[in-house]
Design a protein around this motif. Structure first.
Motif, mmCIF file in Angstrom:
data_model
loop_
_atom_site.group_PDB
_atom_site.id
_atom_site.type_symbol
_atom_site.label_atom_id
_atom_site.label_comp_id
_atom_site.label_asym_id
_atom_site.label_seq_id
_atom_site.Cartn_x
_atom_site.Cartn_y
_atom_site.Cartn_z
ATOM 1 N N ASP A 192 0.842 -1.183 0.000
ATOM 2 C CA ASP A 192 0.000 0.000 0.000
ATOM 3 C C ASP A 192 0.886 1.244 0.000
ATOM 4 O O ASP A 192 1.756 1.392 0.853
ATOM 5 C CB ASP A 192 -0.906 -0.007 1.235
ATOM 6 N N VAL A 193 0.659 2.126 -0.970
ATOM 7 C CA VAL A 193 1.485 3.305 -1.162
ATOM 8 C C VAL A 193 0.684 4.538 -0.767
ATOM 9 O O VAL A 193 -0.455 4.720 -1.222
ATOM 10 C CB VAL A 193 1.962 3.430 -2.624
ATOM 11 N N THR A 194 1.246 5.368 0.094
ATOM 12 C CA THR A 194 0.636 6.635 0.495
ATOM 13 C C THR A 194 1.477 7.772 -0.058
ATOM 14 O O THR A 194 2.693 7.813 0.160
ATOM 15 C CB THR A 194 0.549 6.747 2.026
ATOM 16 N N ALA A 195 0.828 8.688 -0.780
ATOM 17 C CA ALA A 195 1.530 9.793 -1.427
ATOM 18 C C ALA A 195 0.875 11.115 -1.067
ATOM 19 O O ALA A 195 -0.310 11.164 -0.707
ATOM 20 C CB ALA A 195 1.552 9.609 -2.948
ATOM 21 N N GLU A 196 1.648 12.178 -1.169
ATOM 22 C CA GLU A 196 1.146 13.531 -0.953
ATOM 23 C C GLU A 196 0.678 14.085 -2.299
ATOM 24 O O GLU A 196 1.496 14.376 -3.186
ATOM 25 C CB GLU A 196 2.242 14.418 -0.366
ATOM 26 N N VAL A 197 -0.636 14.214 -2.463
ATOM 27 C CA VAL A 197 -1.212 14.651 -3.730
ATOM 28 C C VAL A 197 -1.697 16.085 -3.567
ATOM 29 O O VAL A 197 -2.476 16.377 -2.647
ATOM 30 C CB VAL A 197 -2.380 13.732 -4.148
ATOM 31 N N PRO A 198 -1.284 17.012 -4.407
ATOM 32 C CA PRO A 198 -1.732 18.411 -4.261
ATOM 33 C C PRO A 198 -3.193 18.567 -4.670
ATOM 34 O O PRO A 198 -3.734 17.794 -5.469
ATOM 35 C CB PRO A 198 -0.797 19.176 -5.202
ATOM 36 N N VAL A 199 -3.846 19.581 -4.109
ATOM 37 C CA VAL A 199 -5.226 19.894 -4.453
ATOM 38 C C VAL A 199 -5.275 20.448 -5.873
ATOM 39 O O VAL A 199 -4.373 21.182 -6.304
ATOM 40 C CB VAL A 199 -5.813 20.899 -3.439
ATOM 41 N N ALA A 200 -6.323 20.085 -6.605
ATOM 42 C CA ALA A 200 -6.445 20.496 -7.999
ATOM 43 C C ALA A 200 -6.522 22.019 -8.104
ATOM 44 O O ALA A 200 -7.124 22.699 -7.267
ATOM 45 C CB ALA A 200 -7.688 19.864 -8.627
ATOM 46 N N VAL A 201 -5.916 22.548 -9.172
ATOM 47 C CA VAL A 201 -5.908 23.980 -9.452
ATOM 48 C C VAL A 201 -6.687 24.216 -10.743
ATOM 49 O O VAL A 201 -6.469 23.521 -11.748
ATOM 50 C CB VAL A 201 -4.463 24.525 -9.576
ATOM 51 N N TYR A 202 -7.601 25.180 -10.732
ATOM 52 C CA TYR A 202 -8.464 25.461 -11.873
ATOM 53 C C TYR A 202 -8.170 26.857 -12.412
ATOM 54 O O TYR A 202 -7.704 27.742 -11.675
ATOM 55 C CB TYR A 202 -9.946 25.381 -11.462
ATOM 56 N N PRO A 203 -8.459 27.096 -13.688
ATOM 57 C CA PRO A 203 -8.341 28.462 -14.220
ATOM 58 C C PRO A 203 -9.319 29.406 -13.532
ATOM 59 O O PRO A 203 -10.286 28.986 -12.908
ATOM 60 C CB PRO A 203 -8.668 28.287 -15.716
ATOM 61 N N HIS A 204 -9.066 30.678 -13.675
ATOM 62 C CA HIS A 204 -9.902 31.681 -13.011
ATOM 63 C C HIS A 204 -11.334 31.613 -13.543
ATOM 64 O O HIS A 204 -11.571 31.646 -14.752
ATOM 65 C CB HIS A 204 -9.321 33.074 -13.248
ATOM 66 N N GLY A 205 -12.272 31.479 -12.617
ATOM 67 C CA GLY A 205 -13.680 31.437 -12.983
ATOM 68 C C GLY A 205 -14.204 30.076 -13.340
ATOM 69 O O GLY A 205 -15.390 29.943 -13.695
ATOM 70 N N GLU A 206 -13.375 29.025 -13.278
ATOM 71 C CA GLU A 206 -13.819 27.677 -13.628
ATOM 72 C C GLU A 206 -13.753 26.706 -12.454
ATOM 73 O O GLU A 206 -14.137 25.554 -12.593
ATOM 74 C CB GLU A 206 -12.973 27.118 -14.773
ATOM 75 N N GLY A 207 -13.266 27.147 -11.317
ATOM 76 C CA GLY A 207 -13.152 26.264 -10.167
ATOM 77 C C GLY A 207 -14.442 26.179 -9.379
ATOM 78 O O GLY A 207 -15.446 26.862 -9.666
ATOM 79 N N PRO A 208 -14.487 25.316 -8.356
ATOM 80 C CA PRO A 208 -15.675 25.205 -7.508
ATOM 81 C C PRO A 208 -15.989 26.510 -6.799
ATOM 82 O O PRO A 208 -15.099 27.193 -6.285
ATOM 83 C CB PRO A 208 -15.297 24.101 -6.517
ATOM 84 N N ASP A 209 -17.268 26.862 -6.773
ATOM 85 C CA ASP A 209 -17.735 28.088 -6.140
ATOM 86 C C ASP A 209 -18.275 27.756 -4.754
ATOM 87 O O ASP A 209 -19.212 26.958 -4.635
ATOM 88 C CB ASP A 209 -18.818 28.728 -6.996
ATOM 89 N N PRO A 210 -17.715 28.333 -3.664
ATOM 90 C CA PRO A 210 -18.228 28.022 -2.315
ATOM 91 C C PRO A 210 -19.684 28.408 -2.120
ATOM 92 O O PRO A 210 -20.334 27.914 -1.200
ATOM 93 C CB PRO A 210 -17.301 28.827 -1.393
ATOM 94 N N GLY A 211 -20.215 29.288 -2.977
ATOM 95 C CA GLY A 211 -21.614 29.672 -2.839
ATOM 96 C C GLY A 211 -22.588 28.699 -3.458
ATOM 97 O O GLY A 211 -23.809 28.830 -3.266
ATOM 98 N N ARG A 212 -22.102 27.712 -4.189
ATOM 99 C CA ARG A 212 -22.968 26.712 -4.826
ATOM 100 C C ARG A 212 -22.935 25.447 -3.972
ATOM 101 O O ARG A 212 -21.882 24.818 -3.806
ATOM 102 C CB ARG A 212 -22.513 26.419 -6.251
ATOM 103 N N VAL A 213 -24.095 25.063 -3.453
ATOM 104 C CA VAL A 213 -24.217 23.948 -2.508
ATOM 105 C C VAL A 213 -25.064 22.866 -3.149
ATOM 106 O O VAL A 213 -26.094 23.147 -3.786
ATOM 107 C CB VAL A 213 -24.843 24.403 -1.176
ATOM 108 N N ALA A 214 -24.649 21.609 -2.976
ATOM 109 C CA ALA A 214 -25.398 20.451 -3.452
ATOM 110 C C ALA A 214 -25.608 19.496 -2.293
ATOM 111 O O ALA A 214 -24.761 19.377 -1.405
ATOM 112 C CB ALA A 214 -24.664 19.751 -4.600
ATOM 113 N N GLY A 215 -26.745 18.822 -2.291
ATOM 114 C CA GLY A 215 -27.059 17.833 -1.261
ATOM 115 C C GLY A 215 -26.800 16.428 -1.750
ATOM 116 O O GLY A 215 -27.058 16.112 -2.914
ATOM 117 N N VAL A 216 -26.294 15.591 -0.862
ATOM 118 C CA VAL A 216 -25.969 14.201 -1.196
ATOM 119 C C VAL A 216 -26.700 13.291 -0.218
ATOM 120 O O VAL A 216 -26.564 13.449 1.001
ATOM 121 C CB VAL A 216 -24.450 13.938 -1.127
#
Length: 450
Positions: free
Chosen positions: A156-180
């Motif tokens: 079992d391999v554990t690695a440090e994976v960086p958080v995804a980086v998106y272009p300006h205006g295309e990343g997740p918006d904290p104001g948009r909420v979804a229910g699961v």
């Protein structure tokens, strides 16, 4: 790997089991003397240093300390649960033959598919070859863990994976909420902010659990006559059967785990496309404490709620999406239009007898969960946005027999009862259908009629 490499790897796991057993023995002696147990990681490391080098065969100090860390974490986790009022929590007091061993960055060498596993000082180096390439660069790998599952060795391999980086205006918006909403038939049902919805089907996973249980029962019935009695030593045939059973169990767990990862990946990919920045996930773990009978309790344990939450949280964090657990009580049995209680439906459609509202039960629950906050009730009781466009995905396409059919993927396609069978030709224009005439079962017969 060669026979010698396999023997040395299993020797490391057995030596780790010896370390575990030694800790249990030391605490048993202290318990008989009414002394406090040794459970702290630093205390256990001092005892290990006092034992001297070469005590546990080829196992080095780093590997032995990883076992001590595992024992300490298990003890304090049980103590925390018992302090919170969970009387069913038990401290680690059972011996284990094979215990996983972990080595941290700087103690092992990763060269492509070749890995040098650390061993005790003075022993020959142990190089093993992996079955496939590591999916991370060598500089990101932080630890490796040697373990045995179903008679097979894994690294079992554990690695440090960086958080995804998106272009300006295309990343997740904290104001948009979804229910699961979590479930068994649908592991994840998601309701987005713009009337978008997602349903991930888990019928293939449920069929895998059912067929695996049926196969296990059949194998046990087949060997019941030649099974050794309690206290007797098993024969070679019985040992082969047990080895085969362990292999099948390990394969079943890997299949289900892979399907769960596929389901979580579908949810996160959909959320990234919808630019959802926050996921409100209903926490249904309270149902595990309600006794519901032998069969239903088995279904709840096979549901694996904690693993679904963990997998979804890990993948969402890497995508830059926040996950918040909220109370889901009443979301599947409350009408979003009139806010009245609705009887539990037998199918997947929720129908309100008060206001004639009708909708998919899981999507209605997900839309209600999206309006709730952690530790509180709904923010705006009338602002439930129901999905109008629903995307369907399936998890577990790698499972045996999973195809394009919506039926049980483990069932033979045409030999099963109720199969649609081959398609018939279309009826000629203006003529009668070429399909067989349906039999009409009339229960109101006259006396003497058959």
């Amino acid at each position: 790997m060669t026979a010698g490499q396999r023997r040395r790897c299993f020797g490391l796991l057995r030596s780790a089991g010896d370390v575990w057993a030694c800790v249990l023995e030391v605490n048993a002696w202290r318990r008989r003397r009414h002394d406090p147990p040794l459970v702290g990681y630093q205390q256990l490391c001092r005892e290990l240093s006092a034992s001297g080098p070469g005590t546990f065969a080829d196992l080095d100090t780093t590997g032995a300390r990883s076992v001590l860390r595992r024992f300490s974490d298990a003890w304090f986790a049980a103590a925390k649960r018992r302090k919170a009022g969970d009387a069913s929590a038990r401290f680690p007091r059972r011996r284990r033959g094979l215990v996983p061993v972990r080595w941290y960055h700087g103690t092992f060498t990763l060269d492509g598919r070749r890995v040098r596993i650390p061993t005790a000082k003075g022993t020959a180096p142990l190089w093993v070859r992996l079955a496939r390439d590591v999916p991370y660069p060598a500089e990101q790998v932080r630890s490796i863990t040697l373990l045995c599952e179903g008679g097979r060795l894994f690294l079992d391999v554990t690695a440090e994976v960086p958080v995804a980086v998106y272009p300006h205006g295309e990343g997740p918006d904290p104001g948009r909420v979804a229910g699961v909403d979590l479930g068994i038939i649908h592991p994840y049902a998601v309701a987005g902010p713009d009337g978008e919805g997602l349903l991930v089907s888990g019928r293939a996973i449920r069929a895998e659990h059912r067929m695996h249980l049926a196969d296990t029962k059949a194998r046990r019935r087949a060997v019941a006559r030649r099974a050794p009695k309690p206290g007797e030593k098993g024969s070679r045939r019985w040992r082969q059967y047990r080895r085969r059973a362990r292999l099948v169990e390990g394969r079943h767990r890997r299949r289900v785990r892979q399907a769960q990862h596929e389901a979580a990946r579908s949810v996160v990919s959909w959320a990234v496309r919808q630019r959802v920045g926050v996921l409100h996930v209903g926490d249904p773990r309270g149902v595990l404490e309600i006794p519901a009978g032998r069969r239903h309790n088995l279904r709840l344990r096979q549901w694996q709620i904690g693993r679904l939450l963990q997998v979804l949280t890990d993948k969402a964090t890497l995508a830059g999406i926040s996950v918040r657990l909220v109370d889901e009580r009443g979301t599947s049995s409350t009408c979003p239009a009139c806010r009245r209680r609705v009887p539990k439906p037998r199918g997947r459609t929720l129908s309100c007898p008060h206001c004639a509202f009708s909708g998919h039960r899981d999507l209605v629950a997900a839309a209600s969960i999206a309006t709730r906050l952690p530790g509180g009730g709904p923010t705006t009781p009338t602002a439930v946005v129901l999905p109008e466009v629903v995307t369907h995905r399936r998890a577990g396409r790698h499972l045996p027999g999973a195809g394009q059919s919506r039926r049980d993927p483990r069932r033979p396609p045409r030999a099963a009862r109720g199969s649609v069978g081959p398609r018939r030709p279309a009826p000629p224009p203006g003529g009668e259908s070429l399909a067989q005439q349906a039999r009409i079962h009339n229960t109101h017969r006259k006396p003497g009629e058959r």
